[in-house]
Design a protein around this motif. Structure first.
Motif, mmCIF file in Angstrom:
data_model
loop_
_atom_site.group_PDB
_atom_site.id
_atom_site.type_symbol
_atom_site.label_atom_id
_atom_site.label_comp_id
_atom_site.label_asym_id
_atom_site.label_seq_id
_atom_site.Cartn_x
_atom_site.Cartn_y
_atom_site.Cartn_z
ATOM 1 N N ASP A 1 53.104 -17.209 64.049
ATOM 2 C CA ASP A 1 53.352 -17.775 62.727
ATOM 3 C C ASP A 1 52.006 -18.063 62.099
ATOM 4 O O ASP A 1 51.148 -18.685 62.735
ATOM 5 C CB ASP A 1 54.102 -19.113 62.822
ATOM 6 C CG ASP A 1 55.566 -18.949 63.134
ATOM 7 O OD1 ASP A 1 56.178 -17.982 62.652
ATOM 8 O OD2 ASP A 1 56.112 -19.806 63.848
ATOM 9 N N VAL A 2 51.804 -17.648 60.873
ATOM 10 C CA VAL A 2 50.594 -17.965 60.120
ATOM 11 C C VAL A 2 51.041 -18.627 58.819
ATOM 12 O O VAL A 2 51.816 -18.042 58.063
ATOM 13 C CB VAL A 2 49.738 -16.711 59.846
ATOM 14 C CG1 VAL A 2 48.533 -17.059 58.985
ATOM 15 C CG2 VAL A 2 49.304 -16.058 61.147
ATOM 16 N N ILE A 3 50.571 -19.866 58.595
ATOM 17 C CA ILE A 3 50.952 -20.622 57.414
ATOM 18 C C ILE A 3 49.700 -20.880 56.578
ATOM 19 O O ILE A 3 48.695 -21.370 57.091
ATOM 20 C CB ILE A 3 51.591 -21.982 57.782
ATOM 21 C CG1 ILE A 3 52.790 -21.788 58.710
ATOM 22 C CG2 ILE A 3 51.972 -22.756 56.524
ATOM 23 C CD1 ILE A 3 53.976 -21.100 58.097
ATOM 24 N N SER A 4 49.768 -20.544 55.300
ATOM 25 C CA SER A 4 48.685 -20.871 54.373
ATOM 26 C C SER A 4 49.218 -21.918 53.400
ATOM 27 O O SER A 4 50.322 -21.777 52.879
ATOM 28 C CB SER A 4 48.175 -19.629 53.646
ATOM 29 O OG SER A 4 49.222 -18.953 53.005
ATOM 30 N N LYS A 5 48.428 -22.968 53.222
ATOM 31 C CA LYS A 5 48.839 -24.081 52.364
ATOM 32 C C LYS A 5 47.900 -24.142 51.167
ATOM 33 O O LYS A 5 46.685 -24.160 51.325
ATOM 34 C CB LYS A 5 48.771 -25.398 53.134
ATOM 35 C CG LYS A 5 49.667 -25.415 54.362
ATOM 36 C CD LYS A 5 49.435 -26.651 55.204
ATOM 37 C CE LYS A 5 50.204 -26.550 56.503
ATOM 38 N NZ LYS A 5 49.929 -27.668 57.394
ATOM 39 N N TYR A 6 48.483 -24.176 49.985
ATOM 40 C CA TYR A 6 47.727 -24.222 48.736
ATOM 41 C C TYR A 6 48.116 -25.480 47.976
ATOM 42 O O TYR A 6 49.297 -25.761 47.794
ATOM 43 C CB TYR A 6 48.020 -22.989 47.871
ATOM 44 C CG TYR A 6 47.558 -21.708 48.503
ATOM 45 C CD1 TYR A 6 46.333 -21.156 48.176
ATOM 46 C CD2 TYR A 6 48.337 -21.059 49.450
ATOM 47 C CE1 TYR A 6 45.897 -19.987 48.773
ATOM 48 C CE2 TYR A 6 47.910 -19.894 50.057
ATOM 49 C CZ TYR A 6 46.692 -19.361 49.710
ATOM 50 O OH TYR A 6 46.268 -18.206 50.307
ATOM 51 N N ARG A 7 47.115 -26.222 47.538
ATOM 52 C CA ARG A 7 47.331 -27.409 46.701
ATOM 53 C C ARG A 7 46.538 -27.183 45.420
ATOM 54 O O ARG A 7 45.302 -27.186 45.430
ATOM 55 C CB ARG A 7 46.867 -28.661 47.425
ATOM 56 C CG ARG A 7 47.075 -29.936 46.627
ATOM 57 C CD ARG A 7 46.566 -31.150 47.404
ATOM 58 N NE ARG A 7 46.572 -32.333 46.586
ATOM 59 C CZ ARG A 7 47.539 -33.249 46.583
ATOM 60 N NH1 ARG A 7 48.576 -33.105 47.382
ATOM 61 N NH2 ARG A 7 47.464 -34.303 45.796
ATOM 62 N N CYS A 8 47.264 -26.998 44.319
ATOM 63 C CA CYS A 8 46.649 -26.724 43.018
ATOM 64 C C CYS A 8 46.869 -27.937 42.125
ATOM 65 O O CYS A 8 48.014 -28.294 41.841
ATOM 66 C CB CYS A 8 47.277 -25.493 42.372
ATOM 67 S SG CYS A 8 47.286 -24.028 43.434
ATOM 68 N N ARG B 1 50.171 -20.277 64.891
ATOM 69 C CA ARG B 1 50.787 -20.682 66.155
ATOM 70 C C ARG B 1 51.403 -19.477 66.843
ATOM 71 O O ARG B 1 51.958 -18.593 66.184
ATOM 72 C CB ARG B 1 51.901 -21.693 65.916
ATOM 73 C CG ARG B 1 51.419 -23.012 65.439
ATOM 74 C CD ARG B 1 52.510 -24.061 65.599
ATOM 75 N NE ARG B 1 51.929 -25.363 65.333
ATOM 76 C CZ ARG B 1 51.956 -25.964 64.154
ATOM 77 N NH1 ARG B 1 52.528 -25.372 63.140
ATOM 78 N NH2 ARG B 1 51.409 -27.143 63.995
ATOM 79 N N LYS B 2 51.355 -19.500 68.155
ATOM 80 C CA LYS B 2 52.025 -18.484 68.966
ATOM 81 C C LYS B 2 53.517 -18.747 68.923
ATOM 82 O O LYS B 2 53.962 -19.881 68.994
ATOM 83 C CB LYS B 2 51.489 -18.567 70.412
ATOM 84 C CG LYS B 2 52.191 -17.676 71.392
ATOM 85 C CD LYS B 2 51.674 -16.261 71.320
ATOM 86 C CE LYS B 2 52.275 -15.377 72.393
ATOM 87 N NZ LYS B 2 53.399 -14.580 71.957
#
Length: 170
Positions: free
Chosen positions: A70-77, A61-62
């Motif tokens: 903003d850069v969001i990385s989502k991890y689901r393990c 998002r700007k």
């Protein structure tokens, strides 16, 4: 003998290319959850053969400030026992960073934010995942390197397919 650069106008002037500038202004865990199902249910004897699945999603998002994103990385393990399908643990991490990005052409900004930026912060979230699983009572989970280019292409294909499936309104 070395050549000298002269400004006699013999060579046509090249237009100056904008200089790429990228800087990580901040990194943070936006949200994290770790559920140890083995501890909740009690330790059961038997053969445990973990099957680990890792799902990754990205968002950018700007920000109100110029050239900031903003850069969001989502991890689901998810780790499940292969023998009976019971969940061993579930780890969800949303890891973000604020980037200052200049000099990227507008048509290349979206892929840049969703490929290069997550690639830069990946080692940090990888370490968090490893530490949390180890501290949660399991062997450290060192996830494989994520191919963000393929992930980006898959998302574009998914969006194109979803757009085709939408009925047109007359």
């Amino acid at each position: 003998m070395a050549e000298e650069n002269t400004t006699d106008g013999a060579a046509p002037a090249q237009p100056a290319q904008p200089q790429l500038r990228m800087q990580v202004l901040a990194q943070f865990i936006r949200d994290m959850s770790f559920e140890n199902m083995v501890a909740k249910k009690g330790v059961t004897s038997g053969d445990v053969q973990p099957d680990i699945q890792v799902a990754v999603s990205l968002d950018a998002r700007k920000r109100p400030a110029d050239h900031q994103y903003d850069v969001i990385s989502k991890y689901r393990c998810t780790s499940k026992n292969k023998t009976n399908g019971e969940t061993l643990f579930l780890l969800e991490v949303e890891y973000g960073a604020i980037f200052h990005v200049e000099g990227v052409p507008e048509e290349q900004l979206h892929p840049f934010l969703l490929i290069e930026c997550p690639r830069l912060i990946f080692p940090f979230v990888r370490r968090i995942i490893s530490d949390v699983t180890r501290d949660g009572g399991f062997p450290p989970l060192n996830i494989d390197t994520v191919d963000f280019v393929t992930l980006y292409r898959q998302e574009l294909a998914r969006r194109a397919q979803a757009a085709q499936a939408q009925p047109t309104v007359n």
